[in-house]
Design a protein around this motif. Structure first.
Motif, PDB file in Angstrom:
ATOM      1  N   LEU A   1       0.831  -1.214   0.000  1.00  0.00           N
ATOM      2  CA  LEU A   1       0.000   0.000   0.000  1.00  0.00           C
ATOM      3  C   LEU A   1       0.860   1.258   0.000  1.00  0.00           C
ATOM      4  CD1 LEU A   1      -2.866  -1.012   2.443  1.00  0.00           C
ATOM      5  CD2 LEU A   1      -2.920  -0.950  -0.065  1.00  0.00           C
ATOM      6  N   THR A   2       1.947   1.244   0.758  1.00  0.00           N
ATOM      7  CA  THR A   2       2.861   2.395   0.781  1.00  0.00           C
ATOM      8  C   THR A   2       3.543   2.556  -0.565  1.00  0.00           C
ATOM      9  OG1 THR A   2       3.228   1.973   3.127  1.00  0.00           O
ATOM     10  CG2 THR A   2       4.752   3.490   2.034  1.00  0.00           C
ATOM     11  N   LEU A   3       3.996   1.452  -1.138  1.00  0.00           N
ATOM     12  CA  LEU A   3       4.638   1.487  -2.458  1.00  0.00           C
ATOM     13  C   LEU A   3       3.696   2.099  -3.485  1.00  0.00           C
ATOM     14  CD1 LEU A   3       7.053   0.550  -4.308  1.00  0.00           C
ATOM     15  CD2 LEU A   3       5.676  -1.496  -4.719  1.00  0.00           C
TER      16      LEU A   3
ATOM     17  N   GLY B   1       7.780   1.663 -14.729  1.00  0.00           N
ATOM     18  CA  GLY B   1       8.914   0.855 -14.312  1.00  0.00           C
ATOM     19  C   GLY B   1       8.633   0.209 -12.973  1.00  0.00           C
ATOM     20  N   ASP B   2       9.684  -0.050 -12.252  1.00  0.00           N
ATOM     21  CA  ASP B   2       9.548  -0.644 -10.928  1.00  0.00           C
ATOM     22  C   ASP B   2      10.684  -0.126 -10.054  1.00  0.00           C
ATOM     23  OD1 ASP B   2      11.913  -2.422 -11.163  1.00  0.00           O
ATOM     24  OD2 ASP B   2      10.683  -3.507 -12.611  1.00  0.00           O
ATOM     25  N   PRO B   3      10.630  -0.429  -8.765  1.00  0.00           N
ATOM     26  CA  PRO B   3      11.667   0.105  -7.877  1.00  0.00           C
ATOM     27  C   PRO B   3      13.089  -0.241  -8.311  1.00  0.00           C
ATOM     28  CG  PRO B   3       9.873  -0.779  -6.579  1.00  0.00           C
ATOM     29  CD  PRO B   3       9.592  -1.154  -8.013  1.00  0.00           C
ATOM     30  N   GLY B   4      13.293  -1.422  -8.876  1.00  0.00           N
ATOM     31  CA  GLY B   4      14.633  -1.831  -9.265  1.00  0.00           C
ATOM     32  C   GLY B   4      15.132  -1.228 -10.557  1.00  0.00           C
ATOM     33  N   SER B   5      14.219  -0.863 -11.478  1.00  0.00           N
ATOM     34  CA  SER B   5      14.663  -0.363 -12.778  1.00  0.00           C
ATOM     35  C   SER B   5      14.672   1.168 -12.863  1.00  0.00           C
ATOM     36  CB  SER B   5      13.797  -0.940 -13.905  1.00  0.00           C
ATOM     37  OG  SER B   5      12.460  -0.478 -13.801  1.00  0.00           O
ATOM     38  N   THR B   6      13.578   1.790 -12.494  1.00  0.00           N
ATOM     39  CA  THR B   6      13.476   3.249 -12.627  1.00  0.00           C
ATOM     40  C   THR B   6      13.366   3.963 -11.292  1.00  0.00           C
ATOM     41  OG1 THR B   6      11.068   3.186 -12.772  1.00  0.00           O
ATOM     42  CG2 THR B   6      12.295   3.046 -14.853  1.00  0.00           C
ATOM     43  N   GLY B   7      13.228   3.199 -10.221  1.00  0.00           N
ATOM     44  CA  GLY B   7      13.032   3.819  -8.911  1.00  0.00           C
ATOM     45  C   GLY B   7      11.582   4.138  -8.633  1.00  0.00           C
ATOM     46  N   PHE B   8      10.661   3.682  -9.499  1.00  0.00           N
ATOM     47  CA  PHE B   8       9.235   3.956  -9.343  1.00  0.00           C
ATOM     48  C   PHE B   8       8.732   3.302  -8.057  1.00  0.00           C
ATOM     49  CE2 PHE B   8       4.756   3.273 -11.244  1.00  0.00           C
ATOM     50  CZ  PHE B   8       4.337   4.533 -10.880  1.00  0.00           C
ATOM     51  N   GLY B   9       8.404   4.125  -7.083  1.00  0.00           N
ATOM     52  CA  GLY B   9       7.943   3.646  -5.791  1.00  0.00           C
ATOM     53  C   GLY B   9       8.989   3.763  -4.701  1.00  0.00           C
ATOM     54  N   ILE B  10      10.196   4.202  -5.055  1.00  0.00           N
ATOM     55  CA  ILE B  10      11.279   4.365  -4.087  1.00  0.00           C
ATOM     56  C   ILE B  10      11.394   5.837  -3.694  1.00  0.00           C
ATOM     57  CG2 ILE B  10      13.781   4.182  -3.753  1.00  0.00           C
ATOM     58  CD1 ILE B  10      12.396   1.485  -3.916  1.00  0.00           C
ATOM     59  N   ILE B  11      11.570   6.096  -2.430  1.00  0.00           N
ATOM     60  CA  ILE B  11      11.767   7.469  -1.974  1.00  0.00           C
ATOM     61  C   ILE B  11      13.266   7.738  -1.971  1.00  0.00           C
ATOM     62  CG2 ILE B  11      11.380   9.160  -0.154  1.00  0.00           C
ATOM     63  CD1 ILE B  11       8.959   7.469   0.696  1.00  0.00           C
TER      64      ILE B  11
ATOM     65  N   THR C   1       8.927   8.303   7.857  1.00  0.00           N
ATOM     66  CA  THR C   1       8.827   7.151   6.980  1.00  0.00           C
ATOM     67  C   THR C   1      10.216   6.660   6.620  1.00  0.00           C
ATOM     68  OG1 THR C   1       6.819   8.077   6.023  1.00  0.00           O
ATOM     69  CG2 THR C   1       7.894   6.307   4.801  1.00  0.00           C
ATOM     70  N   PRO C   2      10.471   5.379   6.828  1.00  0.00           N
ATOM     71  CA  PRO C   2      11.791   4.882   6.456  1.00  0.00           C
ATOM     72  C   PRO C   2      12.007   4.973   4.961  1.00  0.00           C
ATOM     73  CG  PRO C   2      10.377   3.080   7.196  1.00  0.00           C
ATOM     74  CD  PRO C   2       9.619   4.351   7.382  1.00  0.00           C
ATOM     75  N   SER C   3      13.191   5.343   4.562  1.00  0.00           N
ATOM     76  CA  SER C   3      13.530   5.453   3.146  1.00  0.00           C
ATOM     77  C   SER C   3      14.053   4.116   2.652  1.00  0.00           C
ATOM     78  CB  SER C   3      14.591   6.528   2.961  1.00  0.00           C
ATOM     79  OG  SER C   3      15.015   6.567   1.638  1.00  0.00           O
ATOM     80  N   HIS C   4      13.498   3.652   1.551  1.00  0.00           N
ATOM     81  CA  HIS C   4      13.937   2.394   0.963  1.00  0.00           C
ATOM     82  C   HIS C   4      14.627   2.703  -0.355  1.00  0.00           C
ATOM     83  CE1 HIS C   4      11.965  -0.367   3.751  1.00  0.00           C
ATOM     84  NE2 HIS C   4      11.145   0.632   3.912  1.00  0.00           N
ATOM     85  N   GLU C   5      15.834   3.194  -0.266  1.00  0.00           N
ATOM     86  CA  GLU C   5      16.572   3.586  -1.437  1.00  0.00           C
ATOM     87  C   GLU C   5      17.302   2.386  -2.007  1.00  0.00           C
ATOM     88  OE1 GLU C   5      18.179   7.201  -1.847  1.00  0.00           O
ATOM     89  OE2 GLU C   5      17.018   8.155  -0.307  1.00  0.00           O
TER      90      GLU C   5
END
Length: 92
Positions: A15-17, A33-43, A82-86
């Motif tokens: 839900l956060t993503l 994209g996704d978190p691994g490819s474009t950072g989509f959903g990553i803060i 909010t923890p950052s998931h970089e």
């Protein structure tokens, strides 16, 4: 679009993503994209910077509203709990 308030749990799940992805798309940062490819959903640094700017504006508006209503003290609590998931991917 109104603000939806939910309990803060510290858990970065699906839900956060999805909420981060909607925010990034709405603010023109990244929309595919996704978190691994474009950072989509990553803060990442870019998303964090834009969120910080938005919070600064909202806080300034709140301060001016409170000062005009005669209320005195304001909390200076950090807006970021909010923890950052970089990841190494993307600059979002």
């Amino acid at each position: 679009m109104g603000v939806v308030c939910t309990p803060v749990t510290g858990y970065f799940g699906d839900l956060t993503l999805q909420a981060v992805q909607r925010w990034q798309a709405a603010h023109g940062i990244v929309s595919s994209g996704d978190p691994g490819s474009t950072g989509f959903g990553i803060i990442g640094p870019r998303t964090r910077g834009e969120m910080d700017k938005e919070m600064e504006v909202e806080c300034e508006q709140g301060d001016s509203q409170n000062s005009s209503s005669g209320e005195g003290e304001h909390s200076n609590a950090s807006a970021s709990s909010t923890p950052s998931h970089e990841s190494g991917s993307g600059d979002n």
